[in-house]
Motif scaffolding. Structure first.
Motif, mmCIF file in Angstrom:
data_model
loop_
_atom_site.group_PDB
_atom_site.id
_atom_site.type_symbol
_atom_site.label_atom_id
_atom_site.label_comp_id
_atom_site.label_asym_id
_atom_site.label_seq_id
_atom_site.Cartn_x
_atom_site.Cartn_y
_atom_site.Cartn_z
ATOM 1 N N GLY A 272 0.819 -1.204 0.000
ATOM 2 C CA GLY A 272 0.000 0.000 0.000
ATOM 3 C C GLY A 272 0.852 1.254 0.000
ATOM 4 O O GLY A 272 0.438 2.313 -0.473
ATOM 5 N N ASP B 123 -6.444 0.919 -4.155
ATOM 6 C CA ASP B 123 -7.365 1.514 -3.182
ATOM 7 C C ASP B 123 -8.113 2.713 -3.778
ATOM 8 O O ASP B 123 -9.309 2.889 -3.556
ATOM 9 C CB ASP B 123 -6.607 1.913 -1.910
ATOM 10 C CG ASP B 123 -6.038 0.694 -1.180
ATOM 11 O OD1 ASP B 123 -6.617 -0.407 -1.318
ATOM 12 O OD2 ASP B 123 -5.016 0.836 -0.481
ATOM 13 N N GLY C 197 -7.854 -3.376 -2.679
ATOM 14 C CA GLY C 197 -7.186 -4.431 -3.446
ATOM 15 C C GLY C 197 -7.987 -5.726 -3.541
ATOM 16 O O GLY C 197 -8.301 -6.191 -4.645
ATOM 17 N N ASP D 16 -9.839 -7.251 -6.864
ATOM 18 C CA ASP D 16 -9.396 -8.589 -7.232
ATOM 19 C C ASP D 16 -10.622 -9.475 -7.511
ATOM 20 O O ASP D 16 -10.724 -10.130 -8.550
ATOM 21 C CB ASP D 16 -8.570 -9.149 -6.057
ATOM 22 C CG ASP D 16 -7.781 -10.404 -6.400
ATOM 23 O OD1 ASP D 16 -8.059 -11.011 -7.445
ATOM 24 O OD2 ASP D 16 -6.906 -10.789 -5.604
ATOM 25 N N ASN E 296 -2.631 -10.600 -4.896
ATOM 26 C CA ASN E 296 -3.557 -10.471 -6.025
ATOM 27 C C ASN E 296 -3.560 -11.705 -6.934
ATOM 28 O O ASN E 296 -2.508 -12.160 -7.386
ATOM 29 C CB ASN E 296 -3.173 -9.221 -6.832
ATOM 30 C CG ASN E 296 -4.154 -8.940 -7.937
ATOM 31 O OD1 ASN E 296 -3.922 -9.286 -9.085
ATOM 32 N ND2 ASN E 296 -5.274 -8.334 -7.586
ATOM 33 N N ASP F 89 0.384 -7.296 5.749
ATOM 34 C CA ASP F 89 1.241 -7.102 6.922
ATOM 35 C C ASP F 89 1.036 -8.188 7.972
ATOM 36 O O ASP F 89 -0.087 -8.563 8.296
ATOM 37 C CB ASP F 89 0.969 -5.718 7.525
ATOM 38 C CG ASP F 89 1.530 -4.623 6.634
ATOM 39 O OD1 ASP F 89 2.293 -4.960 5.703
ATOM 40 O OD2 ASP F 89 1.198 -3.454 6.875
HETATM 41 O O1 KG4 Z 1 1.670 -4.912 2.639
HETATM 42 P P1 KG4 Z 1 0.388 -4.310 3.046
HETATM 43 O O2 KG4 Z 1 -0.541 -5.112 3.919
HETATM 44 O O3 KG4 Z 1 0.604 -2.963 3.798
HETATM 45 C C1 KG4 Z 1 1.602 -2.047 3.472
HETATM 46 O O4 KG4 Z 1 2.777 -2.268 3.882
HETATM 47 O O5 KG4 Z 1 1.259 -1.082 2.741
HETATM 48 O O6 KG4 Z 1 -0.368 -3.893 1.694
HETATM 49 C C2 KG4 Z 1 -1.644 -3.346 1.719
HETATM 50 C C3 KG4 Z 1 -2.073 -3.064 0.289
HETATM 51 C C4 KG4 Z 1 -3.396 -2.332 0.193
HETATM 52 O O7 KG4 Z 1 -3.236 -1.251 -0.705
HETATM 53 C C5 KG4 Z 1 -4.353 -3.383 -0.354
HETATM 54 O O8 KG4 Z 1 -5.395 -2.831 -1.147
HETATM 55 C C6 KG4 Z 1 -3.425 -4.232 -1.183
HETATM 56 O O9 KG4 Z 1 -2.237 -4.314 -0.414
HETATM 57 N N1 KG4 Z 1 -3.955 -5.580 -1.404
HETATM 58 C C7 KG4 Z 1 -4.270 -6.082 -2.624
HETATM 59 C C8 KG4 Z 1 -4.812 -7.366 -2.407
HETATM 60 N N2 KG4 Z 1 -4.801 -7.620 -1.058
HETATM 61 C C9 KG4 Z 1 -4.269 -6.513 -0.471
HETATM 62 N N3 KG4 Z 1 -4.134 -5.549 -3.853
HETATM 63 C C10 KG4 Z 1 -4.555 -6.295 -4.895
HETATM 64 N N4 KG4 Z 1 -5.108 -7.519 -4.771
HETATM 65 C C11 KG4 Z 1 -5.251 -8.103 -3.557
HETATM 66 N N5 KG4 Z 1 -5.792 -9.320 -3.449
#
Ligand code: KG4
Ligand code: ZN
Length: 329
Positions: A133, A163, A176, A180, A264, A289
């Motif tokens: 994110g 997002d 996300g 998806d 994703n 995370d």
């Molecule tokens: O790594 P993370 O949990 O937190 C950060 O370190 O930012 O990533 C969160 C991001 C969010 O923008 C969320 O929408 C995205 O990962 N995300 C996805 C999916 N699951 C989470 N993006 C696309 N497809 C998914 N299935």
């Protein structure tokens, strides 16, 4: 060495315990207060971490059957400063009370090394695509703490683009997983969207977001499923394109994906079908995370003798390229 990992850099309150045999317990509590704001509200995140963290840590230790670990690894940045400080205070307090070593872990290093927790782990050197994110970067990882940045986004992160697109389509947060799911029912060729380029291997996602907005506000936007699928195809295309170029430039054929966007479905499908490359994917739950990845990176550093003192500071911004290989200070 049994290590307690603590992660509070954004909106997940997480604790995990692992040792040389693998992950013993991995608990993640996702804060729900942010959903109605369609994004993370930093002040609310800090408060919710402060309310929940002790219970999450206690539950992790209990389930692991561990009274006292041999070390504590805590995310000390990058992230929301107030949120990071909550975890850091807990990590320091526990390490001091138990009289065990403490190490501050870079959250991005946690993501980058998260495939090392999988049964099939990459060996160094590998290319690490961290798509989350807050970050979208491609690294050449030569060893623990030896990272060269090959590409990064010049504006929005890939997860942020997901997002924001979800918000344009009137979906919830985080966008996300919602995109998806919606995209699975859509036609990725239905809407023509740009594949923006920035200098070198870098990415730019803000133009893509703007193109989606113009399309959604246009006369005949069509089905949301098709818009979601077309947007997703554009994101995966540009991610894949840079990885291919980096493989050509470096000759390194092992590619490890990580970060929330690595959960994703389309990204996973496309990368697992890439010919001539060995692609490593974390389990989906280890893309978003979690504290297992923090305990993992921290354990590697603790085992190499690295120690941080109680003067360890939170670093809201902390590029991976500034890290050094682990070892005594
Ligand atoms: O790594 P993370 O949990 O937190 C950060 O370190 O930012 O990533 C969160 C991001 C969010 O923008 C969320 O929408 C995205 O990962 N995300 C996805 C999916 N699951 C989470 N993006 C696309 N497809 C998914 N299935
Ligand atoms: Zn993250």
């Amino acid at each position: 060495m049994r290590v307690l990992g603590i992660e509070t850099s954004c909106d997940e309150t997480a604790a995990a315990v692992l040792d040389g045999s693998g992950v013993l317990v991995d608990l993640v509590h996702t804060q729900e207060v942010h959903a109605e704001y369609l994004g993370v509200v930093p002040e609310l995140a800090s408060r919710a971490h402060a309310e929940k963290l002790a219970a999450v840590v206690r539950a992790a230790l209990e389930r692991a059957g561990v009274d006292k670990p041999d070390g504590v690894a805590v995310t000390s940045g990058p992230g929301l400063i107030g949120a990071v400080l909550v975890g850091l205070a807990m990590g320091k307090g526990l390490a001091a009370a138990w009289d065990v070593p403490l190490v501050g872990v870079n959250h991005l290093e946690g993501h980058l090394l998260s495939t090392l927790l999988e049964p099939e782990a990459p060996s160094f050197p590998f290319l690490g695509l961290v798509v989350s994110g807050g970050h979208t970067s491609l690294y050449l990882a030569r060893g623990v703490g030896d990272y060269e940045t090959l590409a990064e986004t010049v504006d929005d992160a890939a997860g942020e683009a997901y997002d924001k697109t979800a918000r344009l389509l009137g979906l919830g947060y985080p966008g996300g997983p919602l995109i998806d799911r919606l995209a699975a029912q859509g036609d990725p060729g239905a809407v023509t969207l740009p594949r923006p380029r920035a200098s070198g291997l870098n990415w730019s996602f803000s133009g893509l977001k703007t193109a989606v907005r113009s399309h959604v506000q246009g006369e005949a936007p069509g089905r949301h499923e098709d818009i979601a699928a077309s947007f997703q195809a554009a994101v995966v295309d540009v991610l894949e394109d840079r990885v291919r170029r980096a493989v050509e430039a470096t000759g390194v054929r092992r590619v490890a994906l990580s970060g929330g966007v690595a959960a994703n479905s389309e990204l996973r499908r496309r990368f697992s079908e890439l010919e001539g490359l060995q692609v490593y994917l974390p389990a989906r739950s280890r893309c978003t995370d979690n504290a297992a990845m923090i305990a993992n990176a921290g354990r590697l550093r603790l085992m190499a003798g690295q120690r941080d003192g109680l003067d360890l500071r939170a670093r809201p911004s902390w590029p991976l390229a500034e890290l050094s290989p682990p070892g005594p200070a």
